[in-house]
Design a protein around this motif. Structure first.
Motif, PDB file in Angstrom:
ATOM      1  N   GLN A  18      -5.728 -26.417  -1.545  1.00 45.94           N
ATOM      2  CA  GLN A  18      -4.566 -25.533  -1.642  1.00 45.94           C
ATOM      3  C   GLN A  18      -3.283 -26.269  -1.263  1.00 45.94           C
ATOM      4  OE1 GLN A  18      -4.804 -21.537  -0.038  1.00 45.94           O
ATOM      5  NE2 GLN A  18      -7.046 -21.591  -0.020  1.00 45.94           N
ATOM      6  N   GLU A  19      -3.339 -27.055  -0.210  1.00 46.46           N
ATOM      7  CA  GLU A  19      -2.151 -27.809   0.217  1.00 46.46           C
ATOM      8  C   GLU A  19      -1.729 -28.797  -0.860  1.00 46.46           C
ATOM      9  OE1 GLU A  19      -0.325 -27.377   2.787  1.00 46.46           O
ATOM     10  OE2 GLU A  19      -1.511 -26.402   4.356  1.00 46.46           O
ATOM     11  N   ALA A  20      -2.715 -29.437  -1.486  1.00 48.03           N
ATOM     12  CA  ALA A  20      -2.400 -30.402  -2.542  1.00 48.03           C
ATOM     13  C   ALA A  20      -1.818 -29.705  -3.763  1.00 48.03           C
ATOM     14  CB  ALA A  20      -3.663 -31.184  -2.920  1.00 48.03           C
TER      15      ALA A  20
ATOM     16  N   ALA B 134      -8.135 -35.707 -13.364  1.00 48.05           N
ATOM     17  CA  ALA B 134      -8.310 -34.791 -14.504  1.00 48.05           C
ATOM     18  C   ALA B 134      -7.637 -33.459 -14.202  1.00 48.05           C
ATOM     19  CB  ALA B 134      -9.799 -34.601 -14.791  1.00 48.05           C
ATOM     20  N   PRO B 135      -6.311 -33.467 -14.028  1.00 50.45           N
ATOM     21  CA  PRO B 135      -5.628 -32.227 -13.615  1.00 50.45           C
ATOM     22  C   PRO B 135      -5.766 -31.084 -14.616  1.00 50.45           C
ATOM     23  CG  PRO B 135      -4.045 -33.924 -14.249  1.00 50.45           C
ATOM     24  CD  PRO B 135      -5.374 -34.593 -14.162  1.00 50.45           C
ATOM     25  N   GLU B 136      -5.811 -31.408 -15.907  1.00 48.68           N
ATOM     26  CA  GLU B 136      -5.927 -30.335 -16.897  1.00 48.68           C
ATOM     27  C   GLU B 136      -7.294 -29.675 -16.815  1.00 48.68           C
ATOM     28  OE1 GLU B 136      -5.236 -27.564 -19.816  1.00 48.68           O
ATOM     29  OE2 GLU B 136      -3.882 -28.721 -18.554  1.00 48.68           O
ATOM     30  N   ALA B 137      -8.338 -30.472 -16.636  1.00 40.43           N
ATOM     31  CA  ALA B 137      -9.674 -29.903 -16.492  1.00 40.43           C
ATOM     32  C   ALA B 137      -9.749 -29.027 -15.242  1.00 40.43           C
ATOM     33  CB  ALA B 137     -10.717 -31.021 -16.417  1.00 40.43           C
ATOM     34  N   LEU B 138      -9.136 -29.479 -14.157  1.00 38.78           N
ATOM     35  CA  LEU B 138      -9.155 -28.687 -12.930  1.00 38.78           C
ATOM     36  C   LEU B 138      -8.322 -27.418 -13.089  1.00 38.78           C
ATOM     37  CD1 LEU B 138     -10.218 -28.648 -10.022  1.00 38.78           C
ATOM     38  CD2 LEU B 138      -8.032 -29.631  -9.313  1.00 38.78           C
TER      39      LEU B 138
ATOM     40  N   LEU C 140       0.384 -28.078 -10.189  1.00 40.29           N
ATOM     41  CA  LEU C 140      -0.445 -26.900 -10.450  1.00 40.29           C
ATOM     42  C   LEU C 140      -0.149 -25.766  -9.475  1.00 40.29           C
ATOM     43  CD1 LEU C 140      -3.919 -28.503 -11.315  1.00 40.29           C
ATOM     44  CD2 LEU C 140      -1.991 -27.957 -12.801  1.00 40.29           C
ATOM     45  N   VAL C 141       1.076 -25.718  -8.973  1.00 39.04           N
ATOM     46  CA  VAL C 141       1.436 -24.695  -8.003  1.00 39.04           C
ATOM     47  C   VAL C 141       1.311 -23.299  -8.608  1.00 39.04           C
ATOM     48  CG1 VAL C 141       3.901 -24.800  -8.566  1.00 39.04           C
ATOM     49  CG2 VAL C 141       3.164 -24.009  -6.301  1.00 39.04           C
TER      50      VAL C 141
ATOM     51  N   VAL D  21       7.211 -18.720 -10.253  1.00 34.93           N
ATOM     52  CA  VAL D  21       6.145 -18.828  -9.260  1.00 34.93           C
ATOM     53  C   VAL D  21       6.171 -17.615  -8.333  1.00 34.93           C
ATOM     54  CG1 VAL D  21       5.305 -20.161  -7.282  1.00 34.93           C
ATOM     55  CG2 VAL D  21       6.047 -21.332  -9.363  1.00 34.93           C
ATOM     56  N   ARG D  22       7.357 -17.226  -7.903  1.00 33.97           N
ATOM     57  CA  ARG D  22       7.470 -16.109  -6.963  1.00 33.97           C
ATOM     58  C   ARG D  22       6.939 -14.814  -7.566  1.00 33.97           C
ATOM     59  NH1 ARG D  22      13.524 -16.569  -4.486  1.00 33.97           N
ATOM     60  NH2 ARG D  22      12.686 -15.241  -2.843  1.00 33.97           N
ATOM     61  N   ILE D  23       7.221 -14.585  -8.828  1.00 32.46           N
ATOM     62  CA  ILE D  23       6.749 -13.369  -9.486  1.00 32.46           C
ATOM     63  C   ILE D  23       5.233 -13.403  -9.633  1.00 32.46           C
ATOM     64  CG2 ILE D  23       6.739 -12.165 -11.698  1.00 32.46           C
ATOM     65  CD1 ILE D  23       9.781 -12.840 -11.843  1.00 32.46           C
ATOM     66  N   ARG D  24       4.699 -14.579  -9.923  1.00 29.50           N
ATOM     67  CA  ARG D  24       3.247 -14.679 -10.074  1.00 29.50           C
ATOM     68  C   ARG D  24       2.523 -14.436  -8.761  1.00 29.50           C
ATOM     69  NH1 ARG D  24       3.089 -20.203 -13.578  1.00 29.50           N
ATOM     70  NH2 ARG D  24       0.805 -19.983 -13.583  1.00 29.50           N
ATOM     71  N   VAL D  25       3.055 -14.935  -7.661  1.00 34.06           N
ATOM     72  CA  VAL D  25       2.395 -14.702  -6.380  1.00 34.06           C
ATOM     73  C   VAL D  25       2.636 -13.276  -5.881  1.00 34.06           C
ATOM     74  CG1 VAL D  25       4.239 -15.455  -4.802  1.00 34.06           C
ATOM     75  CG2 VAL D  25       1.850 -15.793  -4.161  1.00 34.06           C
ATOM     76  N   ALA D  26       3.777 -12.687  -6.235  1.00 34.47           N
ATOM     77  CA  ALA D  26       4.070 -11.306  -5.830  1.00 34.47           C
ATOM     78  C   ALA D  26       3.047 -10.338  -6.407  1.00 34.47           C
ATOM     79  CB  ALA D  26       5.477 -10.913  -6.268  1.00 34.47           C
ATOM     80  N   ALA D  27       2.531 -10.659  -7.591  1.00 32.29           N
ATOM     81  CA  ALA D  27       1.537  -9.793  -8.220  1.00 32.29           C
ATOM     82  C   ALA D  27       0.204  -9.818  -7.482  1.00 32.29           C
ATOM     83  CB  ALA D  27       1.330 -10.225  -9.676  1.00 32.29           C
ATOM     84  N   ARG D  28      -0.001 -10.829  -6.623  1.00 30.26           N
ATOM     85  CA  ARG D  28      -1.272 -10.979  -5.908  1.00 30.26           C
ATOM     86  C   ARG D  28      -1.192 -10.550  -4.446  1.00 30.26           C
ATOM     87  NH1 ARG D  28      -5.734 -11.638  -9.064  1.00 30.26           N
ATOM     88  NH2 ARG D  28      -5.290 -13.040 -10.798  1.00 30.26           N
TER      89      ARG D  28
END
Length: 476
Positions: A51-53, A32-36, A59-60, A85-92
């Protein structure tokens, strides 16, 4: 296993449940990837195997945005080929200058599949890192002249860029310096009020342009604080019939003592309040100003208003020396500025609610009783940050079961000693937020939690309940 009438909300709830095992979470990722995906932003902790998965799957992006992602995986995400993805993680992340340099280097040559230009990537990166001044400092000294060009809009770096060995960069900096200094003439002003109109009025202004807009009250909102507005016009605006225009003068650094005192005695409370924080006033003069702290726009106002005035742009705390000085001020607006500094002693006994609220929000050492008191007394902007404060107390919250404020009644679910009968009674509360909080409360009997899984409105919060016997609902 229990037969479920509403499997989707239950699956989302299981993904949020802090008691869900790694096997359950990995099974949800597969089945159920969408629910997760919808559940993960609500989880405070992501187990490392999950996290590794996520890093290896679709869902990265969720992993990139999650505040609980392990630092080493954040660094791997920062090097992923996808700029989104890089921009999204840079914000965190807490980026180093080396991180910023690598990102800028890669931004110089974007991949076609990113569907973003160099300028778009750097613009997104600027926003993601909160316009961190280090980004522009790194860009100024970057070996790629295409990147150095992106720093020419930052005034402090223009002198260095004006001496750049690359002609294109040097000319761009020289042009920007000249443009920054050029007096805007009437021909520069758009004919209608627009973004361009307001932008021009914040640049150096010629006398001809100022004279042209003296009858335009909306234009004077920007002319008043403009440092190039001449003294005689400032004096004229001191007598303007619009309090809004007079209030905008209060931020000028060049006001004379006489002008400051006239604004401090203005008939309008908003004008008096705005000038009360001016550095040109003494504490004795501030003490004599009749202010209204509910009229002050911006961050000083944050903590007492029903409207939300979150500060924009650079939201770093003030310099410590300034904060120490402001904390001793008779003016509560200056003390509110000081309260944003996390290193000052908590101002738990300050008579101003705004100071206490901002202290509770920004100070990691705020006493639990201050955090709770601030939450109970303050109903405006920032209340959610109080509610999620790590030092928010839990003992004794069941006493609020009959409070008239539904957000206060929700606190009952946090109390580890809450009477199960009280929690069950609040499942019938008229407020949906209270009902959802009670459905997730581990003080509920297991049988009651299981019955709620068939309730269309409470199935998801019931599935988040850590007391739920998950094995009776879901088998990995």
């Amino acid at each position: 296993m229990v037969a479920l009438r509403n499997p989707e909300p239950v699956l989302r709830g299981l993904g949020r449940n802090p008691a869900a095992s790694v096997d359950v979470l990995l099974s949800l990722l597969a089945r159920a990837p969408e629910a997760l995906r919808q559940a993960l932003p609500h989880r405070a902790h992501l187990p490392r195997p999950l996290q590794e998965a996520l890093l290896a799957g679709r869902l990265v992006g969720v992993l990139a945005e999650h505040p609980g992602t392990d630092p080493d995986l954040q660094r791997r995400l920062l090097a992923t080929p996808s700029w989104r993805v890089r921009i999204r993680v840079a914000a965190r992340m807490r980026l180093t200058e080396d991180d910023l340099a690598r990102l800028l280097t890669d931004a110089a040559d974007p991949r076609p599949e990113d569907l973003m230009t160099q300028q778009e990537i750097i613009g997104e990166l600027e926003f993601a890192v909160g316009y961190d001044p280090r980004l522009y400092a790194v860009a100024t000294s970057h070996p790629d002249p295409r990147i150095r060009l992106h720093a020419v809009h930052v005034r402090e770096h223009l002198p260095r860029l004006a001496a750049d060995p690359v002609t294109e960069v040097r000319l761009a900096a020289e042009h920007r310096i000249a443009e920054n200094a050029r007096l805007r003439e009437p021909a520069d002003l758009p004919s209608t009020h627009s973004h361009g109109f307001w932008w021009v009025l914040q640049q150096p202004l010629s006398r001809a342009l100022i004279d042209q807009v003296l009858g335009d009250e909306q234009a004077l909102y920007f002319v008043g604080p403009n440092p190039t507005t001449p003294p005689d016009v400032v004096e004229e605006l001191m007598r303007h019939p619009s309090a809004r225009v007079r209030q905008r003068l209060a931020g000028r650094a060049d006001l004379t003592e006489g002008q400051l005192l006239r604004l401090a005695a203005d008939a309008d409370a908003g004008v008096r309040t705005a000038v009360s924080v001016h550095p040109g006033l003494t504490e004795a003069q501030r003490a004599g100003i009749d202010i209204d702290v509910t009229t002050m726009p911006g961050d000083e106002h944050y903590g007492t208003s029903a409207r939300c005035h979150e500060p924009h742009g650079d939201n770093r705390p003030p310099p410590l020396e300034d904060a120490r000085r402001w904390a001793r001020s008779v003016n509560p607006l200056l003390r509110r500025r000081a309260a944003r500094h996390p290193e000052l002693p908590p101002a738990s006994a300050d008579p101003d609610l705004g100071v206490r609220v901002l202290t509770a929000i920004h100070n990691p050492a705020a006493p639990p009783e201050l955090v709770l008191r601030s939450f109970l007394e303050h109903t405006g902007c920032g209340r959610g940050r109080l509610e999620s404060h790590p030092r928010f107390p839990v003992d004794g919250l069941a006493r609020f079961a009959g409070d008239k404020d539904p957000r206060v009644r929700r606190l009952v679910a946090r109390d580890p000693q809450a009477d199960p009968q009280v929690v069950d009674r609040l499942l019938g509360d008229p407020d949906p937020g209270v009902r959802e909080a009670m459905a997730s409360c581990p003080r509920l009997p297991v049988a009651r939690i299981l019955t709620l899984l068939d309730d269309p409105g409470l199935a998801e919060p019931a599935a988040t309940n850590p007391a739920l016997p998950i094995e009776r609902v879901y088998q990995p």
